[in-house]
Structure formats: C-alpha cells, structure tokens
Motif scaffolding. Sequence first.
Motif, PDB file in Angstrom:
ATOM      1  N   LEU A 135     -21.124 -31.147 -20.183  1.00 40.88           N
ATOM      2  CA  LEU A 135     -21.989 -31.763 -19.182  1.00 40.88           C
ATOM      3  C   LEU A 135     -21.218 -32.008 -17.885  1.00 40.88           C
ATOM      4  O   LEU A 135     -20.197 -32.693 -17.887  1.00 40.88           O
ATOM      5  CB  LEU A 135     -22.545 -33.094 -19.713  1.00 40.88           C
ATOM      6  N   ILE A 136     -21.702 -31.422 -16.798  1.00 42.20           N
ATOM      7  CA  ILE A 136     -21.105 -31.603 -15.473  1.00 42.20           C
ATOM      8  C   ILE A 136     -22.139 -32.310 -14.602  1.00 42.20           C
ATOM      9  O   ILE A 136     -23.224 -31.771 -14.378  1.00 42.20           O
ATOM     10  CB  ILE A 136     -20.783 -30.247 -14.804  1.00 42.20           C
ATOM     11  N   ASN A 137     -21.823 -33.494 -14.103  1.00 42.91           N
ATOM     12  CA  ASN A 137     -22.839 -34.158 -13.282  1.00 42.91           C
ATOM     13  C   ASN A 137     -22.743 -33.796 -11.807  1.00 42.91           C
ATOM     14  O   ASN A 137     -23.454 -34.354 -10.973  1.00 42.91           O
ATOM     15  CB  ASN A 137     -22.814 -35.678 -13.484  1.00 42.91           C
ATOM     16  N   ASN A 138     -21.881 -32.839 -11.456  1.00 41.33           N
ATOM     17  CA  ASN A 138     -21.851 -32.319 -10.085  1.00 41.33           C
ATOM     18  C   ASN A 138     -23.206 -31.680  -9.757  1.00 41.33           C
ATOM     19  O   ASN A 138     -23.771 -30.973 -10.583  1.00 41.33           O
ATOM     20  CB  ASN A 138     -20.759 -31.249  -9.929  1.00 41.33           C
ATOM     21  N   ASN A 139     -23.693 -31.903  -8.550  1.00 41.88           N
ATOM     22  CA  ASN A 139     -24.984 -31.342  -8.147  1.00 41.88           C
ATOM     23  C   ASN A 139     -24.786 -29.899  -7.679  1.00 41.88           C
ATOM     24  O   ASN A 139     -24.430 -29.649  -6.537  1.00 41.88           O
ATOM     25  CB  ASN A 139     -25.603 -32.188  -7.036  1.00 41.88           C
ATOM     26  N   LEU A 140     -25.039 -28.959  -8.584  1.00 38.59           N
ATOM     27  CA  LEU A 140     -24.803 -27.549  -8.291  1.00 38.59           C
ATOM     28  C   LEU A 140     -26.088 -26.768  -8.030  1.00 38.59           C
ATOM     29  O   LEU A 140     -26.036 -25.630  -7.551  1.00 38.59           O
ATOM     30  CB  LEU A 140     -24.056 -26.891  -9.463  1.00 38.59           C
ATOM     31  N   TYR A 141     -27.239 -27.370  -8.336  1.00 40.00           N
ATOM     32  CA  TYR A 141     -28.517 -26.665  -8.214  1.00 40.00           C
ATOM     33  C   TYR A 141     -29.441 -27.435  -7.267  1.00 40.00           C
ATOM     34  O   TYR A 141     -29.442 -28.669  -7.258  1.00 40.00           O
ATOM     35  CB  TYR A 141     -29.166 -26.532  -9.595  1.00 40.00           C
ATOM     36  N   HIS A 142     -30.237 -26.701  -6.506  1.00 44.67           N
ATOM     37  CA  HIS A 142     -31.195 -27.301  -5.581  1.00 44.67           C
ATOM     38  C   HIS A 142     -32.611 -26.926  -6.022  1.00 44.67           C
ATOM     39  O   HIS A 142     -33.032 -25.775  -5.872  1.00 44.67           O
ATOM     40  CB  HIS A 142     -30.946 -26.811  -4.154  1.00 44.67           C
TER      41      HIS A 142
END
Length: 268
Positions: A135-142
């Motif tokens: 789980l990566i909570n970095n915002n990578l998708y819009h």
Amino acid sequence: RGGVSRARNTALKVATGDYIAFVDSDDWLEENAYEIMLNEMITNKVDAVFCGYFKETDRKKFSITPQKTGKCDAETALCQTIIRGSYQGVLWNKMFDRNIVFDNDNPILFDESLTNGEDGLWTQTVLSNSNSAYLINNNLYHYRVRNNGANFNRILKIERLSELTAYDKANIILEKVNHQLVNKNNARVYDKAFELRVTAYIQKNKICEKICIEHMDKCIEQFYTSKDFSKIYKLHHRLINCLIGIHTPTGMLNAINKAIGIMYNLIR
C-alpha cells in the motif's frame, strides 16, 4: 449490454504482460506512477500494489491519502477495498501480478450483468487469490469526476441498483477469506442502500425504494454478532423510516445518518 465490463474482458483476453493495470479514458497518472508501483511490487515480492489518488472536479481537487501503508496480507488488502477512507475497490489505483488475474491463461472476467459495482467485485475476486499486497498512500492517480451533481438530482434507474447485487456477490468471495470482511461489507451495503433509498423516495420511485429497503433489512438480519451493533442498526432503520414518513428534509436525513455512522465506527 456488457458495456465497460465487456471492453475490459476483451482486453484481458489478449493481455500478454506480467502485470495488469487499468486507466479510465478521461483520467491521468503521475509520470512515474507505474514505475513506482512496479518497483514496490518487485522489491517487496507482493501480488498487488495500491496507491493514493486525487479526486478532481472542474472546480476542486481532493487528496485521497489513506493512512494504511506498507506490506500487508490479502485479508488486510481486501479490507482496504471496503472501509471508508481507504484505497477502495476501484481498479485504476492498483496494479496486479498476472498470476492472480489468470488461471492457466484464462483471465478472471468482469461480470457483464452488472452496470455498477463490477470493478469492486472483480478486484475482490482477484485479491482473494493473492497472498500479499503493498500500500502506497502517495497520490499517483488523478480521477476526474465529470458529473458534479448530487445523487439526489439524477434520475435513479433500476440498473443503478446492480451495485447492491455486486456487494451481495462479493460477500460470497469475502466469506471464504474471513467472515469479518462480510460484516464490514454489509455495513457498506447498508449505507449505499440507504443513500439510494433516499434518492428513490425523493423521486417517488417506489420499485427502487422497495429494493433498497429489502437490502437494508437483509443487512440487519445478517449483521454483526455484536448485540450492540445489531441494536444500533435496528434503531437506525426504524428512525430513518419514521423520518422519511414525516417528510424530513434530505439534508437533515443525511446529517443524522452520518452521526449514527460515527457510532458504528466507535463500536466496530
């Protein structure tokens, strides 16, 4: 018939890569999104990777950054597709190892009978075959939201209720992993059925309202072994019925529903 599910199934049948990911046609990703996700997949030797995302309208941009991060087992990953404030069951913020999507070169297909909720059902079916996820909570998708109108202002069609059917089908998958996942999913079913029921009530759609009430009743019957939880749900159900009966404004209905939702979280 089949719509987006048929399109995805067609793609899966010809997919040859080692990893599977989906992007909606009007969305976009950070330039290095898949590089980051693939690196975590390989480095941590997991079957799936989830990431945080932005939810964007024409006027606003919301950051969806779940708290849970790092490597987890399949049960935790499945839980993250259900609970509020998590990574959700959507497809587009995830990457999957081919081995959990395919069985002897035959892909797990989307349910073409569903017009809503088919993505979450597919995600949970695939994850039930996994051992672990990262789980990566970095915002990578819009994720772009085209229709900014409230649900109450859209004409509710019976096809929209297929999302409730998708949740029911997901319970069969979740039960094989852990019954507590079914409990959490039923909480989501109840919330969604309530939301749709209010919409149906406002639009005087008796057929849709009846179906929603049936799902709400089913959730109450199946619900938590916790007596306190069950009592709160029953009281909630009766209270909402009473408020709708006296034509309580929808804003107040939603406020009451959210307040009771806080009580669920305290004892869940």
